[in-house]
Design an enzyme around this catalytic site. Structure first.
Site, short mmCIF file in Angstrom:
data_model
loop_
_atom_site.label_atom_id
_atom_site.label_comp_id
_atom_site.label_asym_id
_atom_site.label_seq_id
_atom_site.Cartn_x
_atom_site.Cartn_y
_atom_site.Cartn_z
N LYS A 9 -0.52 -2.82 -2.92
CA LYS A 9 -1.47 -1.87 -2.35
C LYS A 9 -2.68 -1.68 -3.27
CE LYS A 9 1.97 0.61 0.39
NZ LYS A 9 2.52 1.94 0.76
N TYR A 49 -0.33 0.22 10.46
CA TYR A 49 0.50 1.43 10.33
C TYR A 49 0.56 2.22 11.65
CZ TYR A 49 1.21 0.99 5.29
OH TYR A 49 1.62 0.57 4.04
N PHE A 57 -0.02 12.49 7.66
CA PHE A 57 -0.66 11.77 6.55
C PHE A 57 -1.36 10.49 7.00
CE2 PHE A 57 3.85 10.45 6.60
CZ PHE A 57 3.72 9.07 6.70
N ASN A 112 1.86 4.24 -3.89
CA ASN A 112 3.16 3.79 -4.39
C ASN A 112 3.22 2.27 -4.60
OD1 ASN A 112 3.17 3.05 -1.74
ND2 ASN A 112 4.89 4.34 -1.12
N HIS A 115 4.14 -2.31 -0.50
CA HIS A 115 4.76 -2.21 0.82
C HIS A 115 5.81 -3.29 0.97
CE1 HIS A 115 5.17 -2.08 5.22
NE2 HIS A 115 5.14 -3.40 5.15
N GLU A 126 4.89 -8.43 10.83
CA GLU A 126 3.93 -8.20 9.73
C GLU A 126 3.49 -9.51 9.09
OE1 GLU A 126 5.81 -5.34 7.15
OE2 GLU A 126 5.64 -3.74 8.63
P1 GDP Z 1 7.85 2.92 3.08
O1 GDP Z 1 8.56 2.11 4.14
O2 GDP Z 1 8.74 3.22 1.87
O3 GDP Z 1 6.53 2.34 2.65
O4 GDP Z 1 7.55 4.37 3.70
P2 GDP Z 1 7.05 4.84 5.15
O5 GDP Z 1 7.13 3.70 6.14
O6 GDP Z 1 7.76 6.09 5.47
O7 GDP Z 1 5.51 5.21 4.91
C1 GDP Z 1 4.52 4.23 4.86
C2 GDP Z 1 3.57 4.59 3.75
O8 GDP Z 1 2.91 5.81 4.06
C3 GDP Z 1 4.22 4.85 2.39
O9 GDP Z 1 4.53 3.68 1.66
C4 GDP Z 1 3.17 5.70 1.69
O10 GDP Z 1 2.08 4.90 1.18
C5 GDP Z 1 2.66 6.56 2.86
N1 GDP Z 1 3.38 7.83 2.97
C6 GDP Z 1 4.68 8.03 3.33
N2 GDP Z 1 4.99 9.34 3.35
C7 GDP Z 1 3.85 9.99 3.00
C8 GDP Z 1 3.51 11.38 2.86
O11 GDP Z 1 4.33 12.27 3.05
N3 GDP Z 1 2.21 11.65 2.49
C9 GDP Z 1 1.29 10.68 2.27
N4 GDP Z 1 0.03 11.05 1.92
N5 GDP Z 1 1.57 9.37 2.42
C10 GDP Z 1 2.82 9.03 2.76
#
Ligand code: GDP
Length: 138
Positions: A9, A49, A57, A112, A115, A126
């Site tokens: 990222k 996404y 978010f 973080n 991905h 993807e």
């Molecule tokens: P992943 O599969 O571990 O990447 O997590 P998710 O699919 O739930 O979320 C996708 C991405 O959205 C995450 O990797 C973060 O970059 C972002 N994200 C997830 N939860 C949050 C949140 O509560 N707040 C914010 N600002 N970003 C989030």
């Protein structure tokens, strides 16, 4: 061999950690099948996404993912989807297990570092999002 898709990222690219994260993935047994550095457009980030469209978010996530270059990587290894998720660590970098990529290179729940596809079905979607079949060298 199972296949998956990762993105380094913009936070991690900006911090100069692209090479270290690729090395971490290779050390974890992944084969790099294809790699591409790009800057996602607003429309591309929204499409990638789309599943999170209704989340509070979403706008912040799209702004983050378009904030600078990212590196998409097609990966293969046995049990690749699960193993990549384990190698990445928890979504919230502050909660990610020691030694995981998100623990080492991420900052918080949004920024973080990496991905990883969450299922073989989404991995296939993807991978097609970023790579043409002719780019994928098994
Ligand atoms: P992943 O599969 O571990 O990447 O997590 P998710 O699919 O739930 O979320 C996708 C991405 O959205 C995450 O990797 C973060 O970059 C972002 N994200 C997830 N939860 C949050 C949140 O509560 N707040 C914010 N600002 N970003 C989030």
């Amino acid at each position: 061999m199972e296949e998956t898709l990762s993105i380094i990222k913009p936070d991690a690219v900006r911090a100069g950690n692209t090479g270290r994260i690729i090395a971490h993935l290779e050390d974890a047994g992944f084969e790099v099948q294809a790699i591409r550095r790009l800057r996602l457009s607003q429309a591309q980030a929204e499409a990638f996404y789309a599943v999170h469209r209704e989340r509070p978010f979403f706008a912040d996530l799209v702004a983050f993912m378009t904030s600078g270059p990212a590196v998409a990587i097609a990966l293969a290894r046995e049990n690749a989807v699960t193993h990549l998720r384990d190698t990445m660590g928890a979504t919230d970098s502050t909660q990610a297990a020691p030694g995981t990529i998100r623990n080492l290179y991420g900052s918080n729940i949004q920024n973080n570092a990496i991905h990883g596809s969450d299922s073989p079905e989404n991995a296939a979607i993807e991978r097609t999002f970023f790579f043409a079949g002719c780019d994928l060298v098994g």
